[in-house]
Motif scaffolding. Structure first.
Motif, mmCIF file in Angstrom:
data_model
loop_
_atom_site.group_PDB
_atom_site.id
_atom_site.type_symbol
_atom_site.label_atom_id
_atom_site.label_comp_id
_atom_site.label_asym_id
_atom_site.label_seq_id
_atom_site.Cartn_x
_atom_site.Cartn_y
_atom_site.Cartn_z
ATOM 1 N N HIS A 1 1.327 -7.581 -4.168
ATOM 2 C CA HIS A 1 1.913 -6.244 -4.278
ATOM 3 C C HIS A 1 2.939 -5.931 -3.190
ATOM 4 C CE1 HIS A 1 -1.058 -5.293 -7.362
ATOM 5 N NE2 HIS A 1 -1.998 -5.751 -6.564
ATOM 6 N N GLY A 2 3.118 -6.829 -2.246
ATOM 7 C CA GLY A 2 4.093 -6.596 -1.174
ATOM 8 C C GLY A 2 3.630 -5.624 -0.113
ATOM 9 N N GLY B 1 5.568 -3.351 -2.208
ATOM 10 C CA GLY B 1 4.879 -2.503 -1.253
ATOM 11 C C GLY B 1 5.112 -1.023 -1.436
ATOM 12 N N GLU B 2 5.681 -0.617 -2.583
ATOM 13 C CA GLU B 2 6.006 0.789 -2.809
ATOM 14 C C GLU B 2 5.359 1.314 -4.088
ATOM 15 O OE1 GLU B 2 10.460 1.271 -0.850
ATOM 16 O OE2 GLU B 2 10.283 0.838 -2.985
ATOM 17 N N ARG C 1 9.642 7.861 -3.592
ATOM 18 C CA ARG C 1 8.749 6.719 -3.401
ATOM 19 C C ARG C 1 8.119 6.747 -2.020
ATOM 20 N NH1 ARG C 1 11.749 2.381 -5.287
ATOM 21 N NH2 ARG C 1 12.882 4.013 -6.422
ATOM 22 N N MET C 2 7.047 5.970 -1.877
ATOM 23 C CA MET C 2 6.403 5.808 -0.580
ATOM 24 C C MET C 2 5.979 4.353 -0.382
ATOM 25 S SD MET C 2 3.852 9.060 -0.038
ATOM 26 C CE MET C 2 3.421 8.437 1.603
ATOM 27 N N GLN C 3 6.006 3.903 0.850
ATOM 28 C CA GLN C 3 5.372 2.639 1.190
ATOM 29 C C GLN C 3 3.858 2.814 1.059
ATOM 30 O OE1 GLN C 3 6.547 -0.494 2.173
ATOM 31 N NE2 GLN C 3 8.534 0.246 1.461
ATOM 32 N N VAL C 4 3.177 1.731 0.702
ATOM 33 C CA VAL C 4 1.744 1.788 0.423
ATOM 34 C C VAL C 4 0.950 1.104 1.532
ATOM 35 C CG1 VAL C 4 -0.090 1.055 -1.164
ATOM 36 C CG2 VAL C 4 2.108 1.866 -2.064
ATOM 37 N N SER C 5 -0.112 1.770 1.962
ATOM 38 C CA SER C 5 -1.096 1.184 2.859
ATOM 39 C C SER C 5 -2.353 0.888 2.056
ATOM 40 C CB SER C 5 -1.418 2.159 3.998
ATOM 41 O OG SER C 5 -2.534 1.720 4.746
ATOM 42 N N HIS C 6 -2.976 -0.254 2.309
ATOM 43 C CA HIS C 6 -4.195 -0.626 1.586
ATOM 44 C C HIS C 6 -5.410 -0.532 2.501
ATOM 45 C CE1 HIS C 6 -6.809 -2.499 -1.321
ATOM 46 N NE2 HIS C 6 -7.193 -3.401 -0.428
#
Length: 367
Positions: A154-155, A341-342, A128-133
């Motif tokens: 989405h966290g 957020g992932e 998994r990865m943390q997500v940047s928007h």
């Protein structure tokens, strides 16, 4: 595991909200689905998103080069002959997303053949990865509202803010509004898409010096060699090379020349094979790395997280994995979900991606 066919299928899916930034804007995802078929019935898939204002590729150009040049060069090769495939593709100058989609579809087909995920084949560090928007150009209130919606729904708490407008104060006001409304719990960084001069970039970063930014990315033109080096020396945050450092040779030039101190890796333009080379080089040079986004759809985002999760270095920071949320639909049979957020790697072999045949029939633009 020999390649028998390479297909390039155009499709078009509108964005529910256009994406705007210094080098252009996108209203419709006019992408290409690439499929690699083998003699044992395996089909690997990937997505090629053309960005004519950045790399000069168009949807029609991607199809033409795959059908007329690349496919004949690859038919008959084994899926494990990646270096041979790489050499043959690179006889043709340019066409980065066409080459990358073929490379990733080959990796997907190999994983399916071996019943192993692509992430495991590449390195298997995490799942998994943390997500940047990414926040495109808009008024401060609208960009704050979008960021708050992404956080609450989405966290997501890391945001890449598109800058590069004139006057500079348009964008510094946006970043300040984001920091004031999101608080210290949010991570922010800025991407200029080469829109400012070196002097404008230095002024903007000085105005934002109290906002605790993570990075600055491609604020000024890469060919302003002296200005860019001067700018990097002024900054107290890592300066990410994106479009200016696509190949390992580019990376070496930019880093050793003092024109950047960090990297963006985008699988859409360097595939898995090229991205792997860049990741190893970055690791050896001790650089920060961010997994970037070429305004990918869900399949492209799945490729990004599959690669990013494979290594400690690329999974250390939040990856730009959420642009597909702005599309009105997609081709995957099972849509991607961002939770807490992932974004996680799909279970199963290869990329774990299955294309919905009805959606493909509906959105393909060659019929």
């Amino acid at each position: 595991m020999k390649i028998t066919q390479v297909e390039a299928i155009p499709f078009a899916i509108p964005y529910s909200k256009p994406l705007r930034f210094a080098s252009g804007e996108v209203h419709t995802a006019e992408h290409v689905l690439v499929r690699v078929r083998t003699d044992d019935g395996i089909v690997g898939v990937a997505e090629a998103p053309p960005r004519p204002f950045t790399y000069g590729e168009t949807q029609a150009g991607i199809i033409a080069v795959i059908e007329s040049i690349f496919a004949p060069q690859l038919i008959g090769l084994s899926l494990v002959e990646r270096e041979v495939a790489h050499e043959r593709l690179n006889r043709t100058v340019g066409n980065p997303t066409a080459k990358s989609a073929i490379d990733m579809a080959m990796w997907d087909a190999l994983g399916r053949s071996l019943d192993v995920s692509v992430t495991e084949l590449l390195g298997g560090y995490t799942d998994r990865m943390q997500v940047s928007h990414m926040l495109g150009f808009d008024e401060p209130a609208a960009m704050v509202a979008e960021a708050e919606m992404m956080r609450d729904t989405h966290g997501i708490t890391t945001f890449k803010v598109k800058v590069g407008r004139r006057p500079v104060s348009l964008d510094t006001a946006v970043v300040r509004a984001l920091r004031e409304n999101l608080g210290s719990g949010a991570e922010l960084y800025v991407d200029g898409n080469r829109g400012w001069t070196a002097a404008e970039s230095a002024r903007a970063m000085k105005e934002m010096s109290d906002l605790d930014l993570l990075f600055a990315e491609e604020l000024c033109p890469a060919d302003d060699v002296l200005g860019r080096r001067w700018l990097v020396q002024q900054l107290d945050v890592p300066f990410i090379a994106d479009e200016s450092a696509v190949t390992p040779a580019d990376v070496t030039r930019e880093i050793l020349g003092g024109s950047a101190t960090a990297l963006s890796i985008k699988t859409a333009r360097t595939g898995f094979t090229g991205s792997q080379r860049t990741q190893h080089l970055a690791e050896g040079l001790g650089l920060e790395v961010v997994m970037g986004n070429q305004i990918d759809g869900q399949l492209g985002s799945l490729c990004s997280v599959a690669f990013g999760a494979a290594y400690r270095l690329t999974s250390h920071r939040a990856g730009e994995l959420s642009n597909f949320l702005a599309m009105s639909d997609d081709l995957l049979a099972e849509p991607l979900r961002i939770s807490d957020g992932e974004l996680t790697v799909r279970p199963g072999s290869g990329l774990g991606a299955e294309i919905d045949p009805d959606k493909l029939r509906h959105y393909r633009s060659d019929r």
